[in-house]
Motif scaffolding. Structure first.
Motif, mmCIF file in Angstrom:
data_model
loop_
_atom_site.group_PDB
_atom_site.id
_atom_site.type_symbol
_atom_site.label_atom_id
_atom_site.label_comp_id
_atom_site.label_asym_id
_atom_site.label_seq_id
_atom_site.Cartn_x
_atom_site.Cartn_y
_atom_site.Cartn_z
ATOM 1 N N ALA A 73 0.849 -1.189 0.000
ATOM 2 C CA ALA A 73 0.000 0.000 0.000
ATOM 3 C C ALA A 73 0.882 1.234 0.000
ATOM 4 N N ASN A 74 0.262 2.360 -0.255
ATOM 5 C CA ASN A 74 1.023 3.602 -0.304
ATOM 6 C C ASN A 74 1.688 3.903 1.030
ATOM 7 N N GLN A 75 1.007 3.591 2.151
ATOM 8 C CA GLN A 75 1.549 3.883 3.471
ATOM 9 C C GLN A 75 1.552 2.632 4.331
ATOM 10 N N LEU A 76 2.645 2.453 5.069
ATOM 11 C CA LEU A 76 2.754 1.351 6.018
ATOM 12 C C LEU A 76 1.847 1.602 7.222
ATOM 13 N N PRO A 77 1.405 0.540 7.895
ATOM 14 C CA PRO A 77 0.545 0.716 9.068
ATOM 15 C C PRO A 77 1.330 1.022 10.341
ATOM 16 N N VAL A 78 2.320 1.894 10.249
ATOM 17 C CA VAL A 78 3.121 2.273 11.416
ATOM 18 C C VAL A 78 3.232 3.795 11.475
ATOM 19 N N ARG A 79 3.439 4.282 12.689
ATOM 20 C CA ARG A 79 3.694 5.708 12.903
ATOM 21 C C ARG A 79 5.156 5.875 13.311
ATOM 22 N N ALA A 80 5.816 6.841 12.708
ATOM 23 C CA ALA A 80 7.232 7.086 12.974
ATOM 24 C C ALA A 80 7.395 8.395 13.740
ATOM 25 N N THR A 81 8.273 8.372 14.734
ATOM 26 C CA THR A 81 8.586 9.573 15.508
ATOM 27 C C THR A 81 10.092 9.783 15.487
ATOM 28 N N HIS A 82 10.501 10.967 15.044
ATOM 29 C CA HIS A 82 11.927 11.291 15.005
ATOM 30 C C HIS A 82 12.346 11.807 16.379
ATOM 31 N N LEU A 83 13.212 11.060 17.062
ATOM 32 C CA LEU A 83 13.613 11.397 18.423
ATOM 33 C C LEU A 83 14.619 12.539 18.438
ATOM 34 N N ASP A 84 14.670 13.220 19.551
ATOM 35 C CA ASP A 84 15.605 14.346 19.691
ATOM 36 C C ASP A 84 17.052 13.901 19.553
ATOM 37 N N GLY A 85 17.343 12.681 19.975
ATOM 38 C CA GLY A 85 18.708 12.188 19.891
ATOM 39 C C GLY A 85 19.134 11.786 18.496
ATOM 40 N N PHE A 139 11.728 -3.907 9.580
ATOM 41 C CA PHE A 139 11.502 -5.292 9.209
ATOM 42 C C PHE A 139 11.619 -6.220 10.413
ATOM 43 N N GLU A 140 12.626 -5.992 11.225
ATOM 44 C CA GLU A 140 12.819 -6.855 12.387
ATOM 45 C C GLU A 140 11.703 -6.705 13.402
ATOM 46 N N GLY A 141 11.221 -5.477 13.590
ATOM 47 C CA GLY A 141 10.217 -5.246 14.626
ATOM 48 C C GLY A 141 8.780 -5.311 14.157
ATOM 49 N N PHE A 142 8.554 -5.026 12.859
ATOM 50 C CA PHE A 142 7.170 -4.885 12.387
ATOM 51 C C PHE A 142 6.890 -5.660 11.091
ATOM 52 N N ARG A 143 7.883 -6.351 10.564
ATOM 53 C CA ARG A 143 7.728 -7.049 9.285
ATOM 54 C C ARG A 143 7.304 -6.078 8.187
ATOM 55 N N CYS A 144 7.880 -4.902 8.216
ATOM 56 C CA CYS A 144 7.559 -3.862 7.243
ATOM 57 C C CYS A 144 8.791 -3.546 6.399
ATOM 58 N N VAL A 145 8.580 -3.396 5.091
ATOM 59 C CA VAL A 145 9.644 -3.024 4.167
ATOM 60 C C VAL A 145 9.317 -1.637 3.631
ATOM 61 N N PRO A 146 10.051 -0.610 4.048
ATOM 62 C CA PRO A 146 9.705 0.755 3.628
ATOM 63 C C PRO A 146 10.211 1.071 2.224
ATOM 64 N N THR A 147 9.413 1.852 1.490
ATOM 65 C CA THR A 147 9.844 2.387 0.197
ATOM 66 C C THR A 147 10.196 3.855 0.415
ATOM 67 N N PHE A 148 11.432 4.188 0.174
ATOM 68 C CA PHE A 148 11.888 5.569 0.392
ATOM 69 C C PHE A 148 11.881 6.304 -0.947
ATOM 70 N N LEU A 149 10.861 7.114 -1.155
ATOM 71 C CA LEU A 149 10.784 7.904 -2.375
ATOM 72 C C LEU A 149 11.479 9.234 -2.159
ATOM 73 N N PRO A 150 12.279 9.689 -3.107
ATOM 74 C CA PRO A 150 12.834 11.048 -3.006
ATOM 75 C C PRO A 150 11.710 12.062 -2.830
ATOM 76 N N ALA A 151 11.969 13.117 -2.085
ATOM 77 C CA ALA A 151 10.921 14.081 -1.733
ATOM 78 C C ALA A 151 10.218 14.640 -2.965
ATOM 79 N N ASP A 152 10.987 14.984 -3.994
ATOM 80 C CA ASP A 152 10.383 15.555 -5.196
ATOM 81 C C ASP A 152 9.508 14.526 -5.908
ATOM 82 N N LEU A 153 10.007 13.301 -6.028
ATOM 83 C CA LEU A 153 9.226 12.246 -6.674
ATOM 84 C C LEU A 153 7.970 11.944 -5.867
ATOM 85 N N ARG A 154 8.109 11.899 -4.562
ATOM 86 C CA ARG A 154 6.951 11.615 -3.711
ATOM 87 C C ARG A 154 5.872 12.679 -3.877
#
Length: 877
Positions: A73-85, A139-154
């Motif tokens: 699908a276009n989006q994985l069923p996970v939420r990502a949070t970028h940590l301060d560290g 993949f190890e934690g959620f069995r998810c394979v992310p597709t990283f599209l370049p920002a412009d292409l996305r």
């Protein structure tokens, strides 16, 4: 070693890499689950035979791997949070359908151990330096394979082509001006294809094509099936469209309409929420690709180059366990008590709307209807409150801002006109709500209003029904006894996907403001007992058709559709996005001209039986009379003393006599074999008893009625038959009328000695027992009577009427009519189920074949060695 995935779009556009190349066998060696280099899959040196052997071995293995489905699908069923560290933290998105699908499916028999792998994108941009680590963790934690599209292409892929072009068009918005949807932009289309290619590469990193199922979701990935099918001809692939599919009149305005249709047809199973969406898709396939569909034991199926593409119609459901768990949360109970105090304890009746803030949800139309309700029914002023929850829009642009501005202005106007002390008729909530808050509003609302002008499914009514059913905890807060029967009321748009399944709802046309206002009034006035009955009917359906039921049903049908994959020969043809796979029975082969010509040269007693309409002459030809080239070819064959040539047609004998008068030695069979003559100077004979034509008096008035009501149809009256032709009519209407005519004629002719046959673009009534099989039998018996047993037979036809010829020819191999070492070639036009063992693609191939045989005959006539004895010559003539 070269990668077996696509490094760019050039290979796809060139059409290289046909299905004849060896497929990797993963029965012995599984692919790594995550490959660091994106899109690179090592080649494996196994042939198709190795793959089949490995697959067979794995079927008998006591330790066969778990069944696995790759969900894309276009989006994985996970939420990502970028940590301060600098790191990333991931959690499941419990609101995602893909997550709910997995959890709910495990409760179904046989699915508890099913393994799922998700392929899709993240909502957040991940810097290239973090991508490898993020991919590993997901993949190890959620069995998810992310597709990283370049920002412009996305941006060009999602906000460009998906949201500006596909989304409006699929919701019936034509780009009549730059402000009304996006005009087609080739650069955005290329971005869409490129993004789909990246998704395909990610799937190739993890797929085991011998074992895995692939399930692709929604309009973002409509060309993905072509990439996968090109790489793995037998991939087990399903696609589900969660948006509407527009009517053919709307869809055909899309410049890449055929590319998208052909890409979807590279899936094995295509799912839609409603019959209307499926019907529109099938109509597009019929009108734009010339494909026919039929019902096969309850399933709608398309034949596409030998592959069966099945159509699935089933609306998605809700995740019951999740909804019940939210109802049990303490904060839900607190919110329900708060809303009771705000509304019910002050004698207010709550009507609820929950919609995204976009142009298709009809928020402004709903507000206009509510305003009309208060104008026409003053008794509801001070009593009824409309709470409109406006979720943030998923898209962006000028139209979203216009919807927001219009909604705010209308709410302000209505409140200013009907406000009373301690009473606001409309409450607009435009902040993001927690799910428990929304559930609390469902619990308290007496009526839910869903008036979208166009929506794929919309699960708001289902969620409302489950919330109104409640549980013991909610009942205590509401002050209800355990025996109290629950009630609910729904007003739903007839243009949303869930509407057909909610037969107890009040269905409305959201564009008709007066009608919607009346529906709101009816929902408030309906007796309590009827509200209970409507609710119970809805709850029974929603509770038994949850998301797990939907997913399990789809996967069952996908397994059934794909069960014969390994029993058929497959290879790819076509260039670019027109690529498709041909799948045929192992005994059904393309006729090799060299093989046929070689046999033709060797044999000395030949029988050649040719159909005319659609075989030597294309069905699409405007003029049906033979060309001078066709006459010359037939004369070359007929001049060869080793040949007996017979041409069969559904045309009249007068027409055939006129057309083929230059061919003196050509045998002709008219009207599907009722009339026959073996030479041009012979008398016409009949292959069946003289018919009583009184039945024509019954047929003619019926056909005339259908001709008058079906523009483009005609009647062809023959000596022994009558044909109703509709090749120039609208394909959908013509097909519908043909079916009705067929049933009508069978009914009125049930006691007559005739048969009613429906074929491509025509319905024919003819005497019983008359078919082209009689022609084949007569040809063989005539040669046998003359003491000549053919050692070479060529029989070519194109439609159902020719199947009788094929059956006679193929069953005669072991009979007394043929030479013991006879070579038989039964060939049909096009790849389709047939009693013939060979096929050629189109009439042009047939003409080239006949020309090759004619050239051999011309050469042999000049060099005497292969001439038969005088006795044989006389027998053939």
């Amino acid at each position: 070693m070269a990668s077996r995935s696509y490094s760019d779009l050039v290979e796809l556009a060139s059409g290289s890499g046909s299905g004849d190349e060896p497929l990797p066998s993963l029965g012995r060696r599984r692919l790594p689950r995550v490959v660091t280099a994106s899109g690179i899959v090592p080649d494996l040196d196994f042939s198709d035979d190795d793959a089949d052997a490995a697959s067979a071995a794995s079927d008998h293995s006591p330790h066969a791997p778990r069944e696995r489905t790759i969900i894309v699908a276009n989006q994985l069923p996970v939420r990502a949070t970028h940590l301060d560290g600098g790191g990333w933290e991931f959690t499941w998105d419990e609101d995602s359908l893909l997550r709910q699908l997995k959890e709910s499916l495990r409760a179904h028999h046989g699915r508890a151990d099913m393994d799922f792998v998700y392929v899709g994108g993240l909502r957040d941009d991940v810097p290239p330096a973090d991508q490898d680590r993020v991919a590993h963790d997901l993949f190890e934690g959620f069995r998810c394979v992310p597709t990283f599209l370049p920002a412009d292409l996305r941006s060009r892929f999602y906000h460009g082509f998906c949201k500006q072009q596909l989304w409006p068009l699929f919701h019936y918005m034509l780009p009549l001006s730059p402000d009304l949807g996006g005009r087609f932009d080739r650069a955005l289309w290329q971005a869409y294809v490129s993004a789909n290619k990246i998704f395909a590469d990610k799937i190739l990193e993890v797929i085991n094509p011998d074992e895995d199922f692939v399930w692709v979701h929604d309009y973002h990935l409509m060309v993905l099936p072509t990439f996968l099918r090109k790489r793995f001809n037998r991939v087990r692939l399903g696609f589900f469209l969660h948006s509407p599919f527009p009517s053919s009149e709307i869809y055909k305005t899309l410049p890449v309409r055929e590319e998208l249709l052909r890409a979807l047809l590279n899936a094995d199973l295509i799912g839609f929420h409603t019959f209307d969406y499926a019907r529109h898709f099938l109509s597009c396939c019929s009108r734009m690709l010339g494909l026919k569909y039929e019902s096969q034991r309850g399933y709608i199926a398309l034949e596409y180059y030998g592959r069966t593409v099945t159509i699935k119609i089933l609306p998605v459901g809700v995740h019951l366990v999740q909804l019940q768990s939210v109802l049990n949360l303490p904060e839900t109970g607190v919110k329900v008590a708060e809303l009771l105090k705000q509304f019910c304890h002050r004698d207010r009746i709550l009507m609820l709307g929950v919609d995204d803030m976009d142009i298709f949800k009809g928020i402004s139309l709903k507000l206009l209807a509510f305003e009309q309700l208060l104008v026409q029914h003053p008794e509801w002023r001070g009593k009824v409150v409309l709470v409109q929850i406006a979720n943030p829009a998923r898209g962006r642009g000028k139209d979203v801002q216009e919807v927001q501005d219009e909604s705010y202005a209308m709410v302000k106007r209505i409140n200013e006109a009907f406000r009373q002390p301690d009473y606001e008729p409309v409450i607009l909530i435009d902040r993001p709500l927690q799910f428990y808050e929304r559930m609390a509003y469902y619990v308290v609302a007496e009526c839910c209003l869903v008036t979208a002008v166009r929506d794929g499914m919309n699960l708001i009514p289902y969620e409302y029904i489950i919330a109104r059913q409640g549980n013991e905890k909610i009942d205590r807060i509401l002050g209800l006894s355990p025996s109290t029967r629950k009630k609910s009321m729904l007003v739903v748009s007839e243009f949303i996907g869930c509407s057909p399944s909610l037969s107890g709802a009040i269905r409305v046309n959201p564009w008709n403001i007066d009608s919607v206002a009346d529906a709101m009034d009816s929902a408030l006035e309906i007796p309590e007992g009827e509200k209970v009955l409507r609710h119970e009917k809805h709850h029974k359906f929603v509770s038994t058709h949850d998301v797990g039921y939907w997913a399990n049903s789809f996967l069952q049908d996908l397994e059934r559709t794909c069960q014969d994959h390994n029993k058929r020969r497959c290879w790819g043809i076509g260039f670019g996005l027109r690529f498709r796979v041909v799948a045929l029975d192992t005994s059904f082969k393309k006729l090799a001209v060299e093989q046929l010509v070689s046999a033709y040269r060797r044999m000395t007693t030949r029988a050649i039986l040719l159909d005319y309409d659609g075989t030597l002459m294309p069905q699409t030809s405007f003029g049906k009379n033979p060309s001078s080239k066709t006459i010359d070819m037939l004369n070359s064959l007929c001049r060869d003393k080793n040949n007996m040539v017979l041409l069969a047609s559904r045309k009249t004998r007068a027409m055939l006599s006129e057309w083929f008068s230059p061919c003196e030695n050509l045998g002709l069979a008219a009207e599907h074999g009722y009339f026959l003559r073996m030479r041009g100077d012979a008398e016409w004979e009949t292959c069946a008893p003289a018919p009583d034509s009184s039945w024509k008096q019954i047929v003619e008035p019926v056909m005339k009625t259908y001709t008058e009501t079906t523009d483009g149809s005609t009647i062809e009256d023959k000596e022994t038959a009558i044909v109703w032709c509709y090749e120039d009519a609208d394909p959908d209407f013509g097909s519908c009328q043909a079916k009705e005519l067929h049933d009508h004629l069978e009914s009125v002719l049930s006691n007559e000695p005739v048969s009613v046959k429906a074929d491509v673009n025509h319905v024919e009534v003819k005497p019983q027992g008359v078919n082209k099989g009689l022609v084949a039998k007569r040809l063989l018996s005539t040669m046998q009577e003359r003491g000549v047993l053919p050692d070479f037979i060529l029989c070519i036809g194109d439609d159902r009427s020719d199947e009788d010829m094929f059956e006679v020819i193929t069953t005669a191999v072991d009979g007394p009519c043929l030479s013991p070492d006879a070579t038989v070639f039964a060939c049909t036009v096009g790849r389709k189920p047939s009693k013939a063992k060979y096929y050629l693609d189109d009439p042009a191939d047939i003409v080239r074949l006949i020309q090759a045989l004619a050239n051999v005959s011309d050469q042999s006539q000049g060099a005497l060695p292969s001439s038969p004895s005088p006795d044989t010559d006389t027998a053939l003539r």
